[in-house]
Design an enzyme around this catalytic site. Sequence first.
Site, PDB file in Angstrom:
ATOM      1  N   SER A 190      12.540  49.294  46.488  1.00 36.96           N
ATOM      2  CA  SER A 190      11.212  49.267  45.853  1.00 36.96           C
ATOM      3  C   SER A 190      10.157  49.812  46.812  1.00 36.96           C
ATOM      4  CB  SER A 190      10.866  47.845  45.411  1.00 36.96           C
ATOM      5  OG  SER A 190      11.719  47.422  44.380  1.00 36.96           O
ATOM      6  N   GLN A 222      17.138  53.625  46.286  1.00 41.26           N
ATOM      7  CA  GLN A 222      16.344  53.055  45.199  1.00 41.26           C
ATOM      8  C   GLN A 222      15.816  51.672  45.575  1.00 41.26           C
ATOM      9  OE1 GLN A 222      17.954  52.920  41.118  1.00 41.26           O
ATOM     10  NE2 GLN A 222      16.415  54.451  40.616  1.00 41.26           N
ATOM     11  N   TYR A 260       9.371  46.575  50.231  1.00 37.63           N
ATOM     12  CA  TYR A 260      10.227  47.091  51.302  1.00 37.63           C
ATOM     13  C   TYR A 260      10.029  46.203  52.523  1.00 37.63           C
ATOM     14  CZ  TYR A 260      12.674  50.689  54.059  1.00 37.63           C
ATOM     15  OH  TYR A 260      13.578  51.390  54.831  1.00 37.63           O
ATOM     16  N   CYS A 284      21.744  54.787  25.470  1.00 41.71           N
ATOM     17  CA  CYS A 284      22.387  56.084  25.645  1.00 41.71           C
ATOM     18  C   CYS A 284      21.280  57.123  25.703  1.00 41.71           C
ATOM     19  CB  CYS A 284      23.375  56.398  24.521  1.00 41.71           C
ATOM     20  SG  CYS A 284      22.602  56.689  22.909  1.00 41.71           S
ATOM     21  N   GLY A 296       7.217  52.840  38.826  1.00 42.26           N
ATOM     22  CA  GLY A 296       8.245  53.578  39.538  1.00 42.26           C
ATOM     23  C   GLY A 296       7.844  54.052  40.915  1.00 42.26           C
TER      24      GLY A 296
END
Length: 555
Positions: A264, A262, A272, A409, A491
């Site tokens: 970036s 995970q 990165y 949650c 993302g």
Amino acid sequence: MTIGAREVRARRGTTLECKGWVQEAALRMLMNNLDPEVAERPEDLVVYGGRGKAARDWPSFERIVATLRTLGDDETLLIQSGKPVGVLRTHQDAPRVLLANSNLVGRWATWEHFDALEQQGLMMYGQMTAGSWIYIGTQGILQGTYETFAQAARNHWGTDGSLAGKLVLTAGCGGMGGAQPLAVTMCGGVCLIVDVDRARLQRRVDTRYLDVIADDLPSAVKLAEEARAQRRALSVGVVGNAAETHPTLRKLGCRPDLVTDQTSAHDPRFGYLPLDVTLAGAAELRVRDAAGVVRRARESMARQVDAMLGWLADGVPVFDYGNNLRAEAQQGGCARAFDYPGFVPAYIRPLFCEGMGPFRWVALSGDAEDIRVTDEAVLALFPEKASLRRWIEMARARVAFQGLPARICWLGYGERHRAGLAFNELVRSGKVKAPIVIGRDHLDCGSVASPNRETEAMKDGTDAVADWPILNALVNAVNGASWVSFHHGGGVGMGYSLHAGQVIVADGTDAAARRIERVLTSDPAMGVLRHVDAGYDEATRAARERGVKIPGVTI
């Protein structure tokens, strides 16, 4: 808020700066995104994910703040890529803020085109919850990460979700990836996590997401292997570049039980670090030779993924955790990067079919006691959900709040509105001290088109169809969400995703209750609709059992 020093913290308590609680909530959540306890680089307005920002620049931030303080209950503020561009007369049930971030027409939806606009001050990258003012620190992704690792344990080893005696190897310990070590240990496993920046690892130690930082890679392996042999939960961080450490680990004979990542990687220029580039020297190089940095980062990602594919060939389960590492590595020369699956088709899609997804809330009072009260309300609403109780109890014991106290949650269609209405009643009755903000990640069952992540490998091949997140944003707006956002690239990077977010404020009023019921029913319903349309039997069963109206299916 200290503008000169650029230190921003949300107001606590019940005194309003704005004309109403919805505007106040937007203001506090914007500021909370930039709280030093919350944001990765608040001085640059960067919240998480490499360069996911809360506002385009400091003048824009200041204008947003000033406008929210004067915004009426029948007005809506429009935000275009982090800049306030207008206030329009609407009505009391309309969103108080509408945000559109990073959106580019398809043919121009590239990092290169975006970078040129950003350098001119014309756009910003909003990530998901950074530019939509509902980031709650690393906890925001923690339960989803926990659910993913628990499901991996069920799928691969037939356990009840336990990773006891299993070693998970990963990399990236920033605002999103930093949830991984705690999620693994919550499942009873051992996590070995690599990051190029010791400060990130130390921050996770300080906030109890990471147990220990090893001095070097051999020491890290020794600690992890001892804990695995003892079936003892432990998370170990080590400073290093995954493009170097992963091949080295293979040479050392280290065989993890589960591998993911995970970093970036979605942003090869800023997210990165290429091999042979120091952290200190990266900033200057990224400006001086942007194209070269991107090329070298992708080549480094290819080295990392080659090592991961080696473990896959050895029979170790490997999965992509939604950062577009595979696509970037493929461009770097790793032709087989997509030989391993993404986490959604591998583990999460059955939950999406039932309208399940992240449900988060924040206590605007700033008092942690209000979160305790809401925790109890959620547990009382769903006594049959043993996994929910286990999660809440672990979160209470192990999760440190960042900024305004918050909780998350996973709840599904037919459940979220019940929780929202219960929170609204807690505000009305005075059992909590101030209104509660309810939101979610954009990573949800029916709010994203992301072919390398949430919509990867859809049953009917509609991975890239973006009508669904647009419909999600539209229905949330007409139903009265407090603010609604629509973003591009979160993302996985520019050109790879479109996604919508919503936030609703429980202020204890009857009007809020009506909006909550509408929004928190229709929002997860979009997940059921999307997966029924794609041909998933689990979604069709859920629709019929729960009364979701679908022409030709249930009506």
